[in-house]
Design a protein around this motif. Structure first.
Motif, PDB file in Angstrom:
ATOM      1  N   ASP A  31       0.834  -1.214   0.000  1.00  0.00           N
ATOM      2  CA  ASP A  31       0.000   0.000   0.000  1.00  0.00           C
ATOM      3  C   ASP A  31       0.864   1.258   0.000  1.00  0.00           C
ATOM      4  OD1 ASP A  31      -2.215  -1.642   0.031  1.00  0.00           O
ATOM      5  OD2 ASP A  31      -2.700  -1.277   2.145  1.00  0.00           O
ATOM      6  N   SER A  32       1.921   1.240   0.787  1.00  0.00           N
ATOM      7  CA  SER A  32       2.829   2.382   0.848  1.00  0.00           C
ATOM      8  C   SER A  32       3.533   2.595  -0.488  1.00  0.00           C
ATOM      9  CB  SER A  32       3.857   2.156   1.957  1.00  0.00           C
ATOM     10  OG  SER A  32       4.755   3.217   2.011  1.00  0.00           O
ATOM     11  N   THR A  33       3.959   1.523  -1.121  1.00  0.00           N
ATOM     12  CA  THR A  33       4.625   1.612  -2.424  1.00  0.00           C
ATOM     13  C   THR A  33       3.684   2.193  -3.475  1.00  0.00           C
ATOM     14  OG1 THR A  33       6.069  -0.244  -1.892  1.00  0.00           O
ATOM     15  CG2 THR A  33       5.784   0.273  -4.230  1.00  0.00           C
ATOM     16  N   VAL A  34       2.439   1.716  -3.487  1.00  0.00           N
ATOM     17  CA  VAL A  34       1.455   2.220  -4.450  1.00  0.00           C
ATOM     18  C   VAL A  34       1.173   3.702  -4.205  1.00  0.00           C
ATOM     19  CG1 VAL A  34      -0.963   2.039  -5.176  1.00  0.00           C
ATOM     20  CG2 VAL A  34       0.423  -0.018  -4.906  1.00  0.00           C
ATOM     21  N   MET A  35       0.995   4.079  -2.942  1.00  0.00           N
ATOM     22  CA  MET A  35       0.740   5.483  -2.596  1.00  0.00           C
ATOM     23  C   MET A  35       1.896   6.370  -3.051  1.00  0.00           C
ATOM     24  SD  MET A  35      -0.548   8.102  -1.010  1.00  0.00           S
ATOM     25  CE  MET A  35      -0.010   9.515  -0.075  1.00  0.00           C
ATOM     26  N   SER A  36       3.092   5.936  -2.792  1.00  0.00           N
ATOM     27  CA  SER A  36       4.270   6.715  -3.159  1.00  0.00           C
ATOM     28  C   SER A  36       4.401   6.846  -4.678  1.00  0.00           C
ATOM     29  CB  SER A  36       5.521   6.060  -2.572  1.00  0.00           C
ATOM     30  OG  SER A  36       6.654   6.809  -2.881  1.00  0.00           O
ATOM     31  N   ALA A  37       4.197   5.754  -5.406  1.00  0.00           N
ATOM     32  CA  ALA A  37       4.305   5.785  -6.864  1.00  0.00           C
ATOM     33  C   ALA A  37       3.225   6.669  -7.475  1.00  0.00           C
ATOM     34  CB  ALA A  37       4.208   4.372  -7.435  1.00  0.00           C
ATOM     35  N   THR A  38       2.011   6.550  -6.979  1.00  0.00           N
ATOM     36  CA  THR A  38       0.913   7.370  -7.485  1.00  0.00           C
ATOM     37  C   THR A  38       1.176   8.849  -7.222  1.00  0.00           C
ATOM     38  OG1 THR A  38      -0.627   5.548  -7.079  1.00  0.00           O
ATOM     39  CG2 THR A  38      -1.589   7.732  -7.377  1.00  0.00           C
ATOM     40  N   SER A  39       1.659   9.148  -6.053  1.00  0.00           N
ATOM     41  CA  SER A  39       1.970  10.537  -5.707  1.00  0.00           C
ATOM     42  C   SER A  39       3.057  11.104  -6.608  1.00  0.00           C
ATOM     43  CB  SER A  39       2.408  10.626  -4.241  1.00  0.00           C
ATOM     44  OG  SER A  39       1.372  10.211  -3.398  1.00  0.00           O
ATOM     45  N   ARG A  40       4.105  10.340  -6.810  1.00  0.00           N
ATOM     46  CA  ARG A  40       5.191  10.813  -7.682  1.00  0.00           C
ATOM     47  C   ARG A  40       4.693  11.042  -9.106  1.00  0.00           C
ATOM     48  NH1 ARG A  40       8.026   6.755  -5.054  1.00  0.00           N
ATOM     49  NH2 ARG A  40       8.058   5.496  -6.942  1.00  0.00           N
ATOM     50  N   MET A  41       3.799  10.164  -9.575  1.00  0.00           N
ATOM     51  CA  MET A  41       3.241  10.314 -10.917  1.00  0.00           C
ATOM     52  C   MET A  41       2.463  11.626 -11.029  1.00  0.00           C
ATOM     53  SD  MET A  41       0.785   7.700 -13.014  1.00  0.00           S
ATOM     54  CE  MET A  41      -0.624   8.000 -11.974  1.00  0.00           C
ATOM     55  N   PHE A  42       1.618  11.921 -10.032  1.00  0.00           N
ATOM     56  CA  PHE A  42       0.853  13.166 -10.069  1.00  0.00           C
ATOM     57  C   PHE A  42       1.758  14.388  -9.991  1.00  0.00           C
ATOM     58  CE2 PHE A  42      -2.962  10.647  -9.035  1.00  0.00           C
ATOM     59  CZ  PHE A  42      -3.815  11.188  -9.979  1.00  0.00           C
ATOM     60  N   VAL A  43       2.783  14.323  -9.171  1.00  0.00           N
ATOM     61  CA  VAL A  43       3.721  15.454  -9.076  1.00  0.00           C
ATOM     62  C   VAL A  43       4.371  15.704 -10.431  1.00  0.00           C
ATOM     63  CG1 VAL A  43       5.915  16.204  -8.071  1.00  0.00           C
ATOM     64  CG2 VAL A  43       4.139  15.226  -6.596  1.00  0.00           C
ATOM     65  N   GLU A  44       4.797  14.653 -11.110  1.00  0.00           N
ATOM     66  CA  GLU A  44       5.420  14.809 -12.427  1.00  0.00           C
ATOM     67  C   GLU A  44       4.422  15.307 -13.465  1.00  0.00           C
ATOM     68  OE1 GLU A  44       8.653  14.843 -13.138  1.00  0.00           O
ATOM     69  OE2 GLU A  44       8.857  14.558 -10.972  1.00  0.00           O
ATOM     70  N   MET A  45       3.174  14.823 -13.398  1.00  0.00           N
ATOM     71  CA  MET A  45       2.147  15.295 -14.329  1.00  0.00           C
ATOM     72  C   MET A  45       1.942  16.800 -14.195  1.00  0.00           C
ATOM     73  SD  MET A  45      -0.821  12.366 -14.217  1.00  0.00           S
ATOM     74  CE  MET A  45      -2.031  13.472 -14.896  1.00  0.00           C
ATOM     75  N   MET A  46       1.982  17.296 -12.978  1.00  0.00           N
ATOM     76  CA  MET A  46       1.737  18.715 -12.741  1.00  0.00           C
ATOM     77  C   MET A  46       2.866  19.603 -13.268  1.00  0.00           C
ATOM     78  SD  MET A  46      -1.244  19.287 -11.450  1.00  0.00           S
ATOM     79  CE  MET A  46      -1.270  20.786 -10.492  1.00  0.00           C
ATOM     80  N   ARG A  47       3.964  19.005 -13.676  1.00  0.00           N
ATOM     81  CA  ARG A  47       5.070  19.785 -14.235  1.00  0.00           C
ATOM     82  C   ARG A  47       4.813  20.180 -15.693  1.00  0.00           C
ATOM     83  NH1 ARG A  47       9.563  19.377 -10.653  1.00  0.00           N
ATOM     84  NH2 ARG A  47       9.326  17.607  -9.258  1.00  0.00           N
ATOM     85  N   THR A  48       3.786  19.572 -16.309  1.00  0.00           N
ATOM     86  CA  THR A  48       3.486  19.877 -17.700  1.00  0.00           C
ATOM     87  C   THR A  48       2.115  20.538 -17.814  1.00  0.00           C
ATOM     88  OG1 THR A  48       2.358  17.792 -18.173  1.00  0.00           O
ATOM     89  CG2 THR A  48       4.769  17.800 -18.420  1.00  0.00           C
ATOM     90  N   PRO A  49       1.931  21.413 -18.802  1.00  0.00           N
ATOM     91  CA  PRO A  49       0.613  22.038 -18.982  1.00  0.00           C
ATOM     92  C   PRO A  49      -0.481  21.005 -19.241  1.00  0.00           C
ATOM     93  CG  PRO A  49       2.270  23.191 -20.290  1.00  0.00           C
ATOM     94  CD  PRO A  49       2.926  21.960 -19.726  1.00  0.00           C
ATOM     95  N   GLU A  50      -0.158  19.972 -20.008  1.00  0.00           N
ATOM     96  CA  GLU A  50      -1.150  18.944 -20.305  1.00  0.00           C
ATOM     97  C   GLU A  50      -1.560  18.199 -19.035  1.00  0.00           C
ATOM     98  OE1 GLU A  50       1.918  19.009 -21.719  1.00  0.00           O
ATOM     99  OE2 GLU A  50       1.503  19.665 -23.766  1.00  0.00           O
ATOM    100  N   GLY A  51      -0.584  17.925 -18.179  1.00  0.00           N
ATOM    101  CA  GLY A  51      -0.865  17.233 -16.926  1.00  0.00           C
ATOM    102  C   GLY A  51      -1.723  18.072 -16.001  1.00  0.00           C
ATOM    103  N   ARG A  52      -1.411  19.373 -15.912  1.00  0.00           N
ATOM    104  CA  ARG A  52      -2.223  20.255 -15.071  1.00  0.00           C
ATOM    105  C   ARG A  52      -3.658  20.312 -15.582  1.00  0.00           C
ATOM    106  NH1 ARG A  52       2.757  22.917 -15.027  1.00  0.00           N
ATOM    107  NH2 ARG A  52       2.213  24.286 -16.763  1.00  0.00           N
ATOM    108  N   THR A  53      -3.820  20.375 -16.909  1.00  0.00           N
ATOM    109  CA  THR A  53      -5.167  20.384 -17.494  1.00  0.00           C
ATOM    110  C   THR A  53      -5.897  19.094 -17.182  1.00  0.00           C
ATOM    111  OG1 THR A  53      -4.440  21.848 -19.274  1.00  0.00           O
ATOM    112  CG2 THR A  53      -6.443  20.567 -19.663  1.00  0.00           C
ATOM    113  N   LEU A  54      -5.198  17.971 -17.298  1.00  0.00           N
ATOM    114  CA  LEU A  54      -5.815  16.677 -17.016  1.00  0.00           C
ATOM    115  C   LEU A  54      -6.257  16.585 -15.551  1.00  0.00           C
ATOM    116  CD1 LEU A  54      -6.621  13.874 -17.972  1.00  0.00           C
ATOM    117  CD2 LEU A  54      -4.299  13.111 -17.448  1.00  0.00           C
TER     118      LEU A  54
END
Length: 155
Positions: free
Chosen positions: A48-71
């Motif tokens: 559960d901790s691994t999944v939470m951490s991976a999901t969080s990192r994915m969202f943080v990286e998505m927010m670095r791009t305009p497309e990710g922020r829009t999504l």
């Protein structure tokens, strides 16, 4: 699969209780006079901790791009229906704070701050959804009664 039992059953008949719960992903232990507990295996908690951490990192990286922020902004109303009551600039602020908090929570392996952030923004949406409440909160109350002392401090 989660199952429920009383903490007293586990304490009084541990072998029989655990045998009846075999195969459960989590065990919810009901307590009469205190907060309920959840029992899981160390391996499951680590997953559960691994999944939470991976999901969080994915969202943080998505927010670095305009497309990710829009999504992220596009999916927020489906994930948190109450954001519909927030002004657009608050929805953007919530999305940024949420993703930042998720990233930090993943690093700390502690989601308490994320839960608190969601609760606070939900309450903000409740204020925006209720015109009478919003008007009461933004109305000029008249005179300022000064600073409020710290809790427990002498007045």
């Amino acid at each position: 699969m989660s199952v429920e039992t009383n903490l007293s059953d586990l304490l009084n008949k541990p072998k029989a209780t655990l045998a009846s719960l075999r195969g459960a992903r989590r065990i919810l232990l009901r307590r009469r006079d205190d907060e309920d507990l959840v029992l899981t295996t160390a391996a499951r908690a680590e997953q559960d901790s691994t999944v939470m951490s991976a999901t969080s990192r994915m969202f943080v990286e998505m927010m670095r791009t305009p497309e990710g922020r829009t999504l992220v902004l596009d999916v927020l109303p489906a994930t948190f229906p109450w954001v519909r009551y927030l002004p657009a600039h608050d929805v953007r602020e919530f999305s940024v704070e949420l993703v930042e908090s998720l990233g930090a929570a993943g690093e700390l392996d502690n989601t308490a701050a994320v839960a608190q952030l969601i609760t606070e923004w939900k309450h903000t949406a409740e204020v925006h959804a209720d015109p009478e409440l919003r008007a009461a909160l933004i109305a000029d109350a008249g005179e300022d009664f000064g600073s409020v002392p710290e809790p427990g401090a002498a007045a």
